[in-house]
Scaffold this motif. Structure first.
Motif, mmCIF file in Angstrom:
data_model
loop_
_atom_site.group_PDB
_atom_site.id
_atom_site.type_symbol
_atom_site.label_atom_id
_atom_site.label_comp_id
_atom_site.label_asym_id
_atom_site.label_seq_id
_atom_site.Cartn_x
_atom_site.Cartn_y
_atom_site.Cartn_z
ATOM 1 N N TRP A 139 -57.150 44.654 -39.359
ATOM 2 C CA TRP A 139 -57.096 43.362 -40.307
ATOM 3 C C TRP A 139 -56.670 42.224 -39.347
ATOM 4 C CZ3 TRP A 139 -55.699 43.359 -45.996
ATOM 5 C CH2 TRP A 139 -55.104 42.172 -46.527
ATOM 6 N N ASP A 140 -57.276 41.347 -39.098
ATOM 7 C CA ASP A 140 -57.145 40.252 -38.110
ATOM 8 C C ASP A 140 -56.797 38.956 -38.906
ATOM 9 O OD1 ASP A 140 -57.194 39.062 -35.690
ATOM 10 O OD2 ASP A 140 -59.382 39.902 -35.144
ATOM 11 N N MET A 141 -56.250 38.270 -37.828
ATOM 12 C CA MET A 141 -55.620 36.808 -38.258
ATOM 13 C C MET A 141 -55.733 35.880 -37.041
ATOM 14 S SD MET A 141 -53.507 34.513 -38.742
ATOM 15 C CE MET A 141 -52.366 33.670 -40.104
ATOM 16 N N ASN A 142 -56.681 34.900 -37.328
ATOM 17 C CA ASN A 142 -56.710 34.238 -35.707
ATOM 18 C C ASN A 142 -56.462 32.980 -35.569
ATOM 19 O OD1 ASN A 142 -57.688 36.297 -34.024
ATOM 20 N ND2 ASN A 142 -59.542 36.669 -34.978
ATOM 21 N N ARG A 143 -55.474 32.488 -36.324
ATOM 22 C CA ARG A 143 -54.832 31.123 -35.815
ATOM 23 C C ARG A 143 -53.311 30.829 -36.351
ATOM 24 N NH1 ARG A 143 -56.965 26.011 -39.535
ATOM 25 N NH2 ARG A 143 -54.682 25.649 -39.212
ATOM 26 N N SER A 144 -52.967 29.980 -35.960
ATOM 27 C CA SER A 144 -51.518 29.551 -36.592
ATOM 28 C C SER A 144 -51.803 28.758 -37.654
ATOM 29 C CB SER A 144 -50.857 28.694 -35.601
ATOM 30 O OG SER A 144 -50.635 29.425 -34.303
ATOM 31 N N ILE A 145 -50.750 28.588 -38.746
ATOM 32 C CA ILE A 145 -51.103 27.986 -39.932
ATOM 33 C C ILE A 145 -50.258 26.408 -39.746
ATOM 34 C CG2 ILE A 145 -50.936 27.885 -42.568
ATOM 35 C CD1 ILE A 145 -50.666 31.143 -42.042
ATOM 36 N N SER A 146 -50.757 25.446 -40.168
ATOM 37 C CA SER A 146 -50.253 24.325 -40.391
ATOM 38 C C SER A 146 -50.770 23.556 -41.516
ATOM 39 C CB SER A 146 -50.795 23.181 -39.231
ATOM 40 O OG SER A 146 -51.843 22.972 -39.348
ATOM 41 N N ASP A 147 -50.168 22.244 -41.972
ATOM 42 C CA ASP A 147 -50.665 21.490 -43.157
ATOM 43 C C ASP A 147 -50.379 22.143 -44.451
ATOM 44 O OD1 ASP A 147 -52.684 19.284 -41.900
ATOM 45 O OD2 ASP A 147 -53.162 21.344 -40.664
ATOM 46 N N MET A 181 -68.997 61.126 -35.980
ATOM 47 C CA MET A 181 -68.043 60.125 -35.867
ATOM 48 C C MET A 181 -67.585 59.592 -37.301
ATOM 49 S SD MET A 181 -67.980 57.925 -32.313
ATOM 50 C CE MET A 181 -69.654 57.304 -32.823
ATOM 51 N N ARG A 182 -66.458 59.047 -37.459
ATOM 52 C CA ARG A 182 -66.144 58.138 -38.450
ATOM 53 C C ARG A 182 -66.182 56.860 -38.270
ATOM 54 N NH1 ARG A 182 -60.393 59.719 -39.961
ATOM 55 N NH2 ARG A 182 -60.202 60.411 -37.688
ATOM 56 N N PHE A 183 -66.266 56.123 -39.079
ATOM 57 C CA PHE A 183 -66.455 54.375 -38.912
ATOM 58 C C PHE A 183 -65.391 53.526 -39.323
ATOM 59 C CE2 PHE A 183 -68.317 50.513 -40.746
ATOM 60 C CZ PHE A 183 -69.120 49.964 -39.592
ATOM 61 N N GLY A 184 -65.065 52.618 -38.798
ATOM 62 C CA GLY A 184 -64.109 51.546 -39.160
ATOM 63 C C GLY A 184 -64.788 50.141 -39.140
ATOM 64 N N ILE A 185 -63.974 49.052 -39.834
ATOM 65 C CA ILE A 185 -64.871 47.889 -39.860
ATOM 66 C C ILE A 185 -63.556 46.856 -39.787
ATOM 67 C CG2 ILE A 185 -64.577 47.574 -42.290
ATOM 68 C CD1 ILE A 185 -67.545 46.727 -42.128
ATOM 69 N N TRP A 186 -63.942 45.762 -39.089
ATOM 70 C CA TRP A 186 -63.240 44.537 -39.051
ATOM 71 C C TRP A 186 -63.057 43.348 -40.168
ATOM 72 C CZ3 TRP A 186 -64.048 39.116 -38.614
ATOM 73 C CH2 TRP A 186 -63.091 38.345 -37.838
ATOM 74 N N PHE A 187 -62.086 43.011 -40.561
ATOM 75 C CA PHE A 187 -61.786 41.958 -41.562
ATOM 76 C C PHE A 187 -61.118 40.922 -41.090
ATOM 77 C CE2 PHE A 187 -62.997 45.405 -44.533
ATOM 78 C CZ PHE A 187 -63.716 44.622 -45.345
ATOM 79 N N GLU A 188 -61.332 39.689 -41.448
ATOM 80 C CA GLU A 188 -60.171 38.658 -41.126
ATOM 81 C C GLU A 188 -59.865 37.986 -42.540
ATOM 82 O OE1 GLU A 188 -61.061 35.758 -38.196
ATOM 83 O OE2 GLU A 188 -58.879 34.920 -38.155
ATOM 84 N N PRO A 189 -59.256 38.676 -43.523
ATOM 85 C CA PRO A 189 -59.156 38.483 -44.775
ATOM 86 C C PRO A 189 -58.497 36.983 -45.248
ATOM 87 C CG PRO A 189 -58.525 40.616 -44.357
ATOM 88 C CD PRO A 189 -58.657 39.993 -43.187
ATOM 89 N N CYS A 246 -53.772 43.102 -36.581
ATOM 90 C CA CYS A 246 -54.313 42.371 -35.509
ATOM 91 C C CYS A 246 -53.922 40.792 -35.891
ATOM 92 C CB CYS A 246 -55.798 42.733 -35.013
ATOM 93 S SG CYS A 246 -56.281 41.900 -33.682
ATOM 94 N N SER A 247 -53.806 40.155 -34.818
ATOM 95 C CA SER A 247 -53.798 38.667 -35.096
ATOM 96 C C SER A 247 -53.999 38.144 -33.436
ATOM 97 C CB SER A 247 -52.432 38.079 -35.458
ATOM 98 O OG SER A 247 -52.401 36.791 -35.580
#
Ligand code: GLA
Length: 728
Positions: free
Chosen positions: A477-485, A406-414, A526-527
């Motif tokens: 490539w994840d992104m897990n929130r909305s941006i404020s401030d 199998m091949r391999f993949g990985i998660w980031f939330e940069p 991904c988000s």
């Protein structure tokens, strides 16, 4: 020639295979919209006959002609503050504090090929596939110049638009709005369709009659959002999947956006789409230019299905890029719902072994492999392997997984940073926050200032190091929130309004650099599921995790909404366990496989925990996906039912040459003593003869389209449907 110009009348006509877009610079130089619809071969200005409308004032140059009003005429790009009281496309504050833009025709050029937009994703095409028209407008008083760019891709019935705004003067000008699209439609009655939602329930289709006044969708979350997708359809009230007129508009942008639809005093409709103006101010110094993101437009008079086909092809073939754009996608096993944060090397290898045995192509290690990350309170930003969890390190793990075939993949939330991280302890100033104000936290985390080149450089370096450290074939490539401030240290106080767009430009710059440096890696967007499912992200990532909701029943509605603009190959979709982790619902294993196959397929559970029978089903599903995958991703997609309104979700993939067809879906509920359902197929060759797999039964294409196919008897709820017909 896709672009025709009547130099005398200054009429610009853009023609695709089946549509026509027309505009005219009139006697006063005002660029009027004349037509977007079917090809007519005619100057459509005859439809423009305006009365003297009270309280709709007249441009000075029109003298005593009280019928000439910017407030009623259809305009290509409406400037604010000069008597058009409808939604403007562009607004600016000049050095003297005034804010008016009265844009008039200055010049035009036609170029072969498709224009690009520096720093932003956009449709691309070969020189012979597209043509570009640039129309230059200038303000009557200031030194603001607006170039409207139109590209025509005839074979796709696609027109793209964006605007380039330049300050030709000596003093700065501040843009307060710069939309990508202004489309005025003078005639007809229209409904609109948009795709709203929430986390784990994205892109719910909603169709509404337009009312007089302004209706609006948008996002001020810094991302395109789960809540309102940056796509809108306009359609006539009689428009269905297969008949009627409709216009689709998709913004190629991943940040805050706004679409306003105004039905004016005369019943005319204006659609203005682009960056959300509430989070936008942009200073243009002498000689500087601002480019808006792009909008993709398509028109169909044969219903929504044709429009979807145009967008699917345009996004798959002219937005998505790279090695995986058209390639078959690997079948994934992702450990998130199997383990959440609780894993170590041994557990991952255990999952991988069974997956490899059953035919899965790639293992994706999700959140939790880095820094101090045993829950979601810490670690983001520290993209270094956590060797307590992964003893032996990443390289070792990847080699073992490769050893299994199998091949391999990985998660980031940069883009994220946890306050409890080494990165935050070292660079607290890299997190977005307003000085002296406590920032909003979401999922305990803060957001990195992507407008800061140092942040981009850090992320490029650490992510490259990880990707070089082992044979990694995929990045989620994840992104897990909305941006404020919103605030950045990289800009002075009076230019903080540029920050939200500069964040997106920084994100795109990093994505561009990484995807170029690692061309063999498949990037999946991904988000929190599908919170940034837009054509902008698809330029960098040919697939996006569609939703954190893996419940097959709810997924049919999410995938239905997603299908209006986005191609099936872009939809990341996995089989997960039951009771489902988001809803508690129990659906049959086969049904979950069927729904996940209408996308880029995979699993998200511990396969070791399945029964022997289910394991056999996994192997069979993978075999099925390998067989039907090319048809699913390259065929034409048809929505056969509306799962928002009917008791079944059924869809179809038909080969471009009509040689085979796959019908898939789910019957929601079983009933006693009822006739078996039928569903009529589409897109087949009426003359051809088709055999249903596994039977000797042969049907004509005409029968399958007129009489339909007899669906399986529903037994229990969520009965799966998979029927494949091949030409005989
Ligand atoms: C988001 C993603 C999930 C998973 C988690 C990890 O919610 O959508 O698939 O990666 O983050 O934290």
């Amino acid at each position: 020639m896709a672009i025709q110009i009547d130099a005398e009348k200054k009429i610009f006509t853009l023609e695709t295979d089946h549509t026509m877009y027309q505009m005219q610079a009139d006697a006063y130089g005002v660029l009027r919209h004349l037509w977007y619809g079917a090809k007519t071969g005619c100057d459509m200005s005859y439809l423009q006959d305006y009365p003297d409308v009270g309280f709709s004032g007249n441009i000075y140059a029109a003298g005593n002609d009280r019928t000439y009003s910017l407030d009623t005429l259809p305009l290509e790009y409406a400037g604010a503050g000069v008597g058009d009281f409808r939604v403007p496309a562009v607004a600016a504050v000049h050095a003297d504090g005034s804010s008016a833009l009265d844009l008039r025709y200055y010049s035009h050029t036609v170029k072969p090929g498709k224009y690009g937009i520096e720093g932003l994703p956009a449709v691309y095409a070969a020189e012979d596939e597209a043509e570009t028209l640039e129309v230059v407008l200038r303000d009557t008083a200031s030194a603001v110049e607006v170039t409207l760019l139109y590209a025509v891709l005839p074979a796709l019935d696609l027109v793209t638009r964006c605007a380039r705004i330049r300050n030709l003067g000596e003093t700065p000008v501040t843009l307060t709005k710069a939309a990508s699209l202004c489309l005025d439609i003078s005639r007809g009655s229209w409904e609109w369709v948009h795709f709203h939602g929430r986390h784990a329930m994205e892109r719910q289709m909603e169709r509404r009659l337009l009312f007089h006044g302004i209706q609006e969708i948008g996002s001020t979350r810094g991302t395109s959002s789960h809540h309102q997708n940056p796509t809108v359809l306009l359609c006539t009230p009689d428009c269905t999947e297969t008949a009627g007129a409709c216009i689709g508009a998709a913004l190629v942008y991943s940040g805050s956006h706004q679409t306003r639809l105004e039905c004016d005093q005369l019943g005319q409709v204006r659609m203005v789409m682009g960056i959300h103006p509430d989070l936008f101010r942009w200073e243009l110094k002498a000689g500087e230019t601002f480019s808006t993101p792009e909008v993709m437009l398509s028109y169909s008079d044969t219903g929504l299905e044709t429009l979807s086909h145009h967008f699917h092809q345009a996004i798959r073939e002219h937005i998505c890029r790279g090695k995986y754009q058209l390639a078959e996608r690997p079948v994934l096993i992702n450990n998130w719902e199997a383990t959440y944060f609780g894993f170590d090397t041994e557990k991952i290898l255990h999952i991988a072994e069974e997956a490899a045995r059953l035919g899965v192509d790639m293992l994706v290690l999700d959140d939790g492999w880095f820094g101090k990350r045993d829950d979601d309170c810490s670690g983001l930003g520290d993209w270094f392997v956590n060797e307590t969890k992964l003893s032996g390190g990443l390289h070792d793990l990847v080699e073992k997984i490769k050893g299994m075939g199998m091949r391999f993949g990985i998660w980031f939330e940069p883009e994220m940073i946890s306050e409890d991280s080494d990165l935050y302890r070292k660079h607290p100033d890299w997190a977005i926050r307003i000085p002296d104000r406590a920032p909003m936290r979401s999922r305990y985390q803060l957001v990195l200032d992507m407008a800061n080149p140092e942040v981009q450089e850090y992320l490029f370096r650490v992510m490259s190091d990880v990707l070089h450290s082992a044979d990694i074939s995929y990045v989620k490539w994840d992104m897990n929130r909305s941006i404020s401030d919103w605030y950045t240290r990289t800009l002075p106080a009076d230019r903080q309004g540029e920050m939200p767009h500069r964040y997106v430009l920084g994100l795109y710059a990093l994505l561009e650099r990484l995807t170029a440096a690692f061309p063999d890696v498949l990037f999946e967007g991904c988000s929190g599921g599908g919170g940034r499912f837009d054509a902008g992200m698809l330029y960098y990532c040919p697939q996006i995790w569609c939703s954190d909701d893996t419940d097959a029943y709810e997924r049919t509605k999410i995938q239905y909404g997603t299908s209006f603009f986005y191609p099936v190959s872009a939809v990341g979709s996995h089989v997960s366990t039951v009771p489902n982790h988001q809803t508690g619902r129990i659906t049959p294993f086969e049904t979950r496989g069927t729904v996940a196959m209408a996308g880029s397929f995979g699993y998200e559970l511990d396969l070791n925990l399945l029964s022997d029978g289910e394991k056999q089903e996994v192997a069979e599903q993978i075999r099925q996906f390998k067989t039907y995958g090319p048809l699913i991703h390259n065929g034409k997609y048809y929505r056969l039912t509306n799962p928002m309104a009917e008791d079944a979700a059924l869809w179809e993939f038909a080969a471009q040459d009509g040689s085979e067809v796959l019908v898939q879906g789910m019957l929601f509920h079983a009933e006693a003593n009822v006739l078996r359902r039928t569903v009529q197929l589409r897109g087949l060759d009426a003359e051809k003869r088709y055999r249903l797999d596994g039977t000797e039964q042969v049907y004509t294409g005409a029968a399958l389209m007129a009489g339909g196919v007899l669906l399986p008897k529903a037994w229990g709820d969520y009965t799966p449907v998979t029927m494949h017909f091949s030409e005989v």
